[in-house]
Each structure stands twice: as structure tokens, then as C-alpha cells.
Scaffold this active site. Structure first.
Site, mmCIF file in Angstrom:
data_model
loop_
_atom_site.group_PDB
_atom_site.id
_atom_site.type_symbol
_atom_site.label_atom_id
_atom_site.label_comp_id
_atom_site.label_asym_id
_atom_site.label_seq_id
_atom_site.Cartn_x
_atom_site.Cartn_y
_atom_site.Cartn_z
ATOM 1 N N HIS A 2 4.533 5.675 -2.154
ATOM 2 C CA HIS A 2 3.472 5.728 -1.148
ATOM 3 C C HIS A 2 3.535 4.473 -0.276
ATOM 4 C CE1 HIS A 2 0.714 8.913 -3.205
ATOM 5 N NE2 HIS A 2 1.497 9.451 -2.300
ATOM 6 N N ASP B 75 1.483 2.348 1.021
ATOM 7 C CA ASP B 75 0.757 1.102 0.731
ATOM 8 C C ASP B 75 1.397 0.293 -0.393
ATOM 9 O OD1 ASP B 75 -0.119 3.254 -0.936
ATOM 10 O OD2 ASP B 75 -1.875 2.110 -1.534
ATOM 11 N N ASP C 133 -0.234 3.359 -9.415
ATOM 12 C CA ASP C 133 -1.385 4.244 -9.209
ATOM 13 C C ASP C 133 -1.358 5.368 -10.237
ATOM 14 O OD1 ASP C 133 -1.747 2.617 -7.065
ATOM 15 O OD2 ASP C 133 -1.782 4.202 -5.556
ATOM 16 N N HIS D 158 5.863 3.351 -6.957
ATOM 17 C CA HIS D 158 5.992 4.683 -6.374
ATOM 18 C C HIS D 158 6.155 4.539 -4.864
ATOM 19 C CE1 HIS D 158 1.709 3.805 -5.997
ATOM 20 N NE2 HIS D 158 1.533 4.835 -5.189
#
Length: 309
Positions: free
Chosen positions: A65, A67, A211, A63
Site C-alpha cells: 500500500h 502509505d 497493517d 505490504h
């Protein structure tokens, strides 16, 4: 086939752990490695590892994001300086191409290799004669995907001792037998492939989940996997917080592994509140109480993916 962790922390790097990146080493199978996610600082982690970016063949993003993504432009740019001239394919959710197009063009990054960017929304994302990779949507604050890597079964080895007893020496007939074809020797003896070829080697399955909080999409990806890699951002006393932030606890990861009838579970993506490996011990114990074949991911450590007998 081995898993090698380059980053195991959630959200932001710490002095002890970097943010998410996982390598799937396929040196015996493909003479290369694949990478899953590329958080900021991943290329520095690679420099401290036995990995060489010139051997990086495929890179999968779960994904968008930071991090899990912010290390990607730098790593792609540096790959050429480290002997990377072979083509590289990057897979990920919609928006990945726009992110890379802007960051690489504005920085005028030049790469001496062919870079292909494949955006997907789940389903079959890659397949060849030896592997296939499927993706499935999970439940996170933004679209997050898990990946199921399936190694295809390989032909069984030949019983060379038995073949030599027939007087058959290595050559073209060996190849036909391995393909399942019966052959006839010069002396007229018919050798049946079913009698001289061992059982096929069962391919291994590795599931790497991005996540997510517990959701129906995780189970099909993890079903009967030899190795499941699942986030365990929090211990279970923070289950409510985990749900609010769209993350999972170690207990929830173990419950999935048990329901999926997996063989082994690796926990990763730990909250910064757990500073040391010792502070992660309660998460491990919680998970092992439900699914005993659980281990904690640790950076710069190798975890073999064992083949089913």
C-alpha cells in the site's frame, strides 16, 4: 538497539504526522540501521533526524500500500547523494521488484551502490551470525507481513579479575576461554571456561507488524518479544469499522501483547481523526488497561529495546 519513528500516521500524511516508517537503530551491534516501511516523504523525515542514509543496511516492506511504499524510490535515489555506497538489500512481498524496476528505470535513477531486492512470502528472510529475521502473513486487504527480528545470544564476558589472579594476561588464551575452551597456563594451572566466563547475554526480540486486523498469524511473530510494534488505527468504539477496513484497535493490539507475553508494546499507525498526541490518550488508556507496558509511538522519538536480565 533502539526504535526511532519517522512516520506514525495511517493512510495519508497530516500536518502533525507523516505516514509509516520505522527505523531500528543497530549502531552498537552493526554500525548501521534497518528501516521498516517507507511511506511518502520518509526521506524528508530522515533529514530532520539523526539518521544518515549512508548507514542504512536493510529495508523491509510489510505490504505494497502506498502509505508504506511510495517513499521508497526517492529514498533509494537520494541515498547515493548522502554518502551511501555500501550495498543495500530491500525485502518485501511479491510485486516489490516490479514496482522498483519500473520507477527506477523510467526515472533513469542511478545509484552508486549495489541494490538487491528480495521478494518473499514469509518464513526466514535473513540470517547471519548475529541476527535473524522471520516474516509471517497477517490479515489485510492485500498481503501484509509482520517481521520478527531476533538478536542471537552473545557470549558472556570474561571475569578478568579472576583471570588476573591466576596470573593470566590478555592474549590468545582469553579468546579460547570465551569460546568455551579450557586452557592451561604456563605454570600448569588448568582454567575451566565455565568458571571464568559469565552467562551469555540473552538476545533481544523485536516484532514489527504490518497493517492487520486480529489474526492467528500475529501471535507466533510476537511470542515473548521484548518489544512489539502494532498498529492501532482506531479506538475500540470503532472496532467494527476497524474490522471492515482490515485494521486493529488499541485494545486488540494490547490483547495480542498480553497473549504473546511480550515485555513492551508500542502503538502506531493512527487514524487522521486523532489529530494530536492528546487526542490519542484514550487509545493509550484503553490499551494500558489490558497491557500496562504500552506506549504511544511519537515521531522523532527514540525508544530503547532493553535486554532481559
Amino acid at each position: 538497539m533502539e526504535i526511532y519513528f519517522l512516520g506514525t500516521n495511517a493512510g495519508v500524511p497530516t500536518l502533525q504526522r507523516n505516514v509509516t516508517s520505522i527505523a531500528l537503530r543497530l549502531m552498537e551491534e552493526r554500525r548501521s540501521f534497518w528501516m521498516f516501511d517507507c511511506g511518502e516523504g520518509t526521506q524528508h523525515q530522515v533529514l530532520r533526524s539523526p539518521l544518515r542514509l549512508g548507514k542504512l543496511e536493510k529495508l523491509f516492506i510489510t505490504h505494497l500500500h502506498g502509505d508504506h511504499l511510495f517513499g521508497l524510490p526517492g529514498l533509494l535515489s537520494s541515498r547515493g547523494y548522502q554518502g551511501g555506497t555500501a550495498p543495500l538489500t530491500v525485502y518485501g512481498p511479491p510485486g516489490l521488484k516490479a514496482f522498483l524496476d519500473v520507477s527506477l528505470s523510467v526515472s533513469q535513477s542511478r545509484m552508486p551502490y549495489k541494490l538487491e531486492i528480495v521478494e518473499h512470502t514469509g518464513g526466514l528472510v535473513f540470517e547471519d551470525e548475529t541476527f535473524k529475521v522471520e516474516a509471517g502473513l497477517l490479515e489485510h486487504r492485500i498481503d501484509s507481513y509482520g517481521y520478527r527480528v531476533t538478536e542471537k545470544d552473545s557470549p558472556g564476558s570474561l571475569n578478568t579479575e579472576l583471570l588476573q589472579s591466576y596470573g593470566l594476561k590478555p592474549g590468545p588464551l582469553y579468546g579460547k576461554l570465551k569460546k568455551g575452551e579450557d586452557v592451561t597456563t604456563e605454570s600448569g594451572v588448568v582454567i575451566r571456561a565455565s568458571e571464568v566466563v559469565h552467562e551469555p547475554k540473552k538476545g533481544r526480540i523485536v516484532t514489527i507488524l504490518g497493517d492487520t486486523r486480529p489474526c492467528p498469524g500475529s501471535l507466533p511473530l510476537a511470542q515473548e518479544a521484548d518489544l512489539i510494534i502494532h498498529e492501532a488505527t482506531f479506538a475500540h468504539d470503532l472496532a467494527e469499522m476497524a474490522y471492515q477496513y482490515h485494521h486493529s484497535t488499541a485494545v486488540q493490539a494490547a490483547e495480542l501483547a498480553r497473549e504473546a507475553e511480550g515485555r513492551e508494546l508500542l502503538l502506531t499507525h493512527f487514524s487522521s481523526r486523532y489529530v494530536s498526541q492528546e487526542e490519542l490518550t484514550p487509545l493509550l488508556e484503553e490499551a494500558q488497561a489490558i497491557f500496562p507496558q504500552t506506549l504511544l509511538a511519537e515521531e522523532f522519538c527514540t525508544f530503547p529495546v532493553y535486554r532481559r536480565k
